[in-house]
Design an enzyme around this catalytic site. Structure first.
Site: not given
Ligand code: F6P
Length: 335
Positions: A128, A174, A106, A132, A75, A130, A14
């Site tokens: 990130t 997340r 991660d 996390d 990804r 998050d 992300g």
């Molecule tokens: O990891 C960052 C994040 O924004 C999370 O908080 C969220 O759940 C996820 O990415 C969303 O993923 P995507 O952008 O692939 O929808």
């Protein structure tokens, strides 16, 4: 004397506000040391596909203030395969890339570990929203995301007050609750629900009705997207966390309740000064580490100081949410 003549740079997972500030610091630190820089577009997938561009000082001009990543991100399931990793390594060799700086979370770190095991010199930077990642208390992007949520809470508070409503606001994270916890404290949420703390929706209802009894004319309940996923809760599959909580409140209190899911708003925006500072310091240090021959590392912030970890140690670390902060926030909004 460093053997590094060319550094590669990619952003993965992300995107996070501040990534461009880190990219800028990596590029200009390397160039200042006579080291060339290759930008790899779209993360590990771009590395597999050989999407490599030359980065100059001008490439990163006027980017420090921009959210997102000029290298774009993606990804990559293919990178999890030995064939995919072999293609990625072949790209590095083909472009004469001696060291790699990786920006991400991660998942990015796990890829960096695999490349390190294959003999590639890597340094990773936690980026990130998050927050996390256990080896840092402040990942790049987190401060900006928290400020985005607090601003949104301020706006929602205006209409909640006008209509005397209860609002459930869902934030990202997340499986973690760092954004919800920090934004909830700073935004004065009446209740904060995070995956790290068992959910008691009856207690949430009590806090909301208590608020109205003592004269509050609205309530804001901040929920992390990852709550209620445990089978002991009856959150329906595909049901948003906000809907799950709002339906319970409306059903059990009869109070008019609305929801707002902030979603990808939290991933964009101009990075705050703090995120720019963290990103700049870590980007600069990542290059310095590679030039000193230190590889297989993560460079991160801990209590506003830079720390360097072996990538394997960084991946093995655990961190817990600050429950004192959680209790403080709950106390301040229940008096
Ligand atoms: O990891 C960052 C994040 O924004 C999370 O908080 C969220 O759940 C996820 O990415 C969303 O993923 P995507 O952008 O692939 O929808």
């Amino acid at each position: 004397m460093s053997t590094i003549n060319r550094i590669g740079l990619l952003t993965s997972g992300g995107d996070a506000p501040g990534m461009n500030a880190a990219i800028r610091a990596v590029v200009r630190t390397a160039l200042s040391q006579g080291v060339l820089v290759s930008g790899i577009e779209r993360g590990y997938q771009g590395l597999i596909q050989g999407a490599v561009i030359e980065l100059t000082s001008r490439s990163v001009a006027d980017t420090i203030q921009r959210g997102g990543t000029i290298l774009r991100t993606a990804r990559s399931d293919e990178f999890r395969t030995p064939e995919g990793q072999a293609k990625a390594i072949a790209t590095l060799k083909r472009y004469g890339i001696d060291g790699l700086v990786l920006l991400g979370g991660d998942g990015t770190f796990r890829g960096a570990y695999d490349l390190t095991q294959a003999g590639i010199a890597t340094v990773s930077i936690p980026c990130t929203i998050d927050n996390d990642i256990a080896c840092t208390d402040q990942s790049v992007g987190f401060d900006t995301a928290v400020n985005t949520v607090v601003e949104a809470m301020n706006k929602i508070r205006d209409t909640a007050t006008s209509h005397e409503r209860t609002y459930v606001i869902e934030v990202m994270g997340r499986h973690s609750g760092y954004i919800a916890l920090h934004a909830g404290l700073c935004g004065g949420a009446e209740s904060i629900l995070i995956p790290e703390v068992p959910i008691d929706l009856d207690a949430v209802c009590d806090r909301v009705t208590f608020g109205y009894r003592v004269g509050k004319n609205h309530s804001i309940v901040l929920v992390a997207e990852g709550i209620g996923n445990d089978s002991k809760y009856n959150r329906n599959p595909g049901e948003s966390a906000a809907t799950y909580v709002a339906n319970y409140i409306q059903t059990h209190t009869g109070l008019e309740t609305r929801i707002t899911i902030l979603g990808h708003l939290q991933r964009g925006g101009n990075p705050t000064a703090l995120d720019r500072q963290i990103a700049t310091r870590l980007g600069n240090e990542a290059v310095n580490l590679l030039l000193r021959g230190e590889a297989g590392k993560v460079v991160a912030m801990w209590q506003n100081e830079m720390r360097v970890y072996d990538i394997m140690d960084a991946l093995a670390m655990k961190k817990a949410v600050d429950l004192q902060l959680y209790e403080l926030s709950q106390m301040l909004s229940s008096v």
